[in-house]
Write an enzyme that holds these catalytic residues in place. Sequence first.
Site, PDB file in Angstrom:
ATOM      1  N   ASP A  48      -4.147 -15.707   7.224  1.00  0.00           N
ATOM      2  CA  ASP A  48      -2.851 -16.175   6.721  1.00  0.00           C
ATOM      3  C   ASP A  48      -2.125 -17.055   7.737  1.00  0.00           C
ATOM      4  OD1 ASP A  48      -3.249 -14.844   4.347  1.00  0.00           O
ATOM      5  OD2 ASP A  48      -2.139 -13.051   4.961  1.00  0.00           O
TER       6      ASP A  48
ATOM      7  N   LYS B 214      -6.084 -19.513  -1.800  1.00  0.00           N
ATOM      8  CA  LYS B 214      -4.861 -18.763  -1.505  1.00  0.00           C
ATOM      9  C   LYS B 214      -3.766 -19.198  -2.493  1.00  0.00           C
ATOM     10  CE  LYS B 214      -6.373 -16.174   1.770  1.00  0.00           C
ATOM     11  NZ  LYS B 214      -6.504 -14.748   1.498  1.00  0.00           N
TER      12      LYS B 214
ATOM     13  N   ARG C 259      -4.870 -24.209   0.628  1.00  0.00           N
ATOM     14  CA  ARG C 259      -4.132 -24.401   1.888  1.00  0.00           C
ATOM     15  C   ARG C 259      -4.743 -25.480   2.775  1.00  0.00           C
ATOM     16  NH1 ARG C 259      -2.123 -18.212   3.096  1.00  0.00           N
ATOM     17  NH2 ARG C 259      -0.291 -18.368   1.752  1.00  0.00           N
TER      18      ARG C 259
ATOM     19  N   ARG D 140       0.829  -1.213   0.000  1.00  0.00           N
ATOM     20  CA  ARG D 140       0.000   0.000   0.000  1.00  0.00           C
ATOM     21  C   ARG D 140       0.859   1.257   0.000  1.00  0.00           C
ATOM     22  NH1 ARG D 140      -2.621  -4.378   1.735  1.00  0.00           N
ATOM     23  NH2 ARG D 140      -4.913  -4.432   1.779  1.00  0.00           N
TER      24      ARG D 140
HETATM   25  C1  S3P Z   1      -4.109  -9.185   2.038  1.00  0.00           C
HETATM   26  C2  S3P Z   1      -5.376  -9.664   2.241  1.00  0.00           C
HETATM   27  C3  S3P Z   1      -5.671 -11.081   2.471  1.00  0.00           C
HETATM   28  C4  S3P Z   1      -4.435 -11.872   2.866  1.00  0.00           C
HETATM   29  C5  S3P Z   1      -3.256 -11.532   2.003  1.00  0.00           C
HETATM   30  C6  S3P Z   1      -2.932 -10.055   2.110  1.00  0.00           C
HETATM   31  C7  S3P Z   1      -3.930  -7.743   1.791  1.00  0.00           C
HETATM   32  O1  S3P Z   1      -6.202 -11.636   1.288  1.00  0.00           O
HETATM   33  O2  S3P Z   1      -4.689 -13.245   2.795  1.00  0.00           O
HETATM   34  O3  S3P Z   1      -2.107 -12.273   2.383  1.00  0.00           O
HETATM   35  O4  S3P Z   1      -2.786  -7.251   1.872  1.00  0.00           O
HETATM   36  O5  S3P Z   1      -4.924  -7.059   1.520  1.00  0.00           O
HETATM   37  P1  S3P Z   1      -7.772 -11.571   0.940  1.00  0.00           P
HETATM   38  O6  S3P Z   1      -8.152 -10.165   0.717  1.00  0.00           O
HETATM   39  O7  S3P Z   1      -7.915 -12.386  -0.308  1.00  0.00           O
HETATM   40  O8  S3P Z   1      -8.452 -12.196   2.109  1.00  0.00           O
END
Ligand code: S3P
Length: 426
Positions: A315, A342, A346, A27
């Site tokens: 995660d 994922k 998983r 971000r």
């Molecule tokens: C993330 C959101 C999650 C997470 C990923 C990182 C993010 O995914 O599993 O490792 O940085 O917005 P999802 O939005 O698919 O749940």
Amino acid sequence: MASRTVHPIGSARATIRVPGDKSISHRAAILGAIATGVTTVEGFLASEDCLNTARAMRHMGADIERDGDRLAIRGVGLDGLRESGAVVDVGNSGTGIRLLSGLAAGQAFTTTITGDASIRRRPMDRIVKPLSAMGARISGASGGLYAPLTIQGGGLHGIAYDSPVASAQVKSATLLAGLYADGETTVHEPSLSRDHTERMLTAFGASVRRDGLAVTVTPRPQLTGREVRVPADISSAAFFLVAGLLAPDARVSCVGVGVNPTRTGIVDALRVMGGDVVAEAEQMSGAEPVADLHAATSSLRGATFAGDAIVTMIDELPLLALAGSQARGQTVVRDAAELRVKETDRIAAIVSELSSLGVEVEPRPDGFVIDGPQRIRGGECESHGDHRIAMMCAVAGLIGDAPTTIHDVDCVNTSFPTFWELLEQL
Ligand code: S3P
């Protein structure tokens, strides 16, 4: 393909600083690029996933210099991005492709985004749907279900989107597109997913309003470059904290860890299981709370996890499975069907790799059930190309009866290039 062998340990004492948060690093690279002026990022995670996002922003016109874990970004402003001369390649990163797609939807040019074989198998309709509803023209493989995605952006309308999944990637993609819409954009999600985008947008000067599970962004904000300090990644720290709980005679500390409540589900879950995890020196670091986390050898008991808590530890569920295998009684995880989509499936990977080490796990469509405690006998595991599965197997190896060899471990570099070095400290 590289392999690593992990040997059982007799005791562990370590104080560890794991690298910067992956979600926040992505971000920071994106918002720094579309702000005006200079953004400096301290503690940027220099892993493959985040470096791919930084490279994408460079290809779209931002000037980004990196010195170790420090980025200096000269932003181009909300309307300063230009068409990338190359196909944007996010590698293995779901966050990269989904957030960049949201950004691309706001641009009056065409962007093609793709990634590795795992990315090309992961569902993209979850972002194609809201971004198309806003007016972006998107095509993708299998009728828009999968990457590569070609996004012709611009002319967006604000929408109110009721997301069927609790996903920070979907929420963030839609909010980023919302910066470029002709009216407010609202995303409602079924449970509160990580809110780093909302926090960072606000810090950069955007107007973001939360109302329960709905979040609204006002378009065309004045985003101003700033300093971003990235906390240590709780998702990386969790491997060491679980090692600290499960290894004999252990005391492991992780310092400066991000403890945003939308991310600390694993700490709460381990405590429910009887784990001795203590947070100290809690303070704000910019827009995010941080703390030092200490874990010590604990005798765990099984517990059931479901509902809103799942997204806050999504995660870390492979690690929770490992913890469950060492806990007395039954550990149940439900409402976690997202694990199926994922970096790999998983649930299937947890079942097959823990079983290779002698641990029986019963898969469920939306989770798993483990009766513990079970001995980890050591042996050989496959990463399935998934960093978190590889690292979960490595932690299992620390507490096995015999050494554990993990195959195909290059994927660890997507999120945690210094993992093996830090593991040596145990
Ligand atoms: C993330 C959101 C999650 C997470 C990923 C990182 C993010 O995914 O599993 O490792 O940085 O917005 P999802 O939005 O698919 O749940």
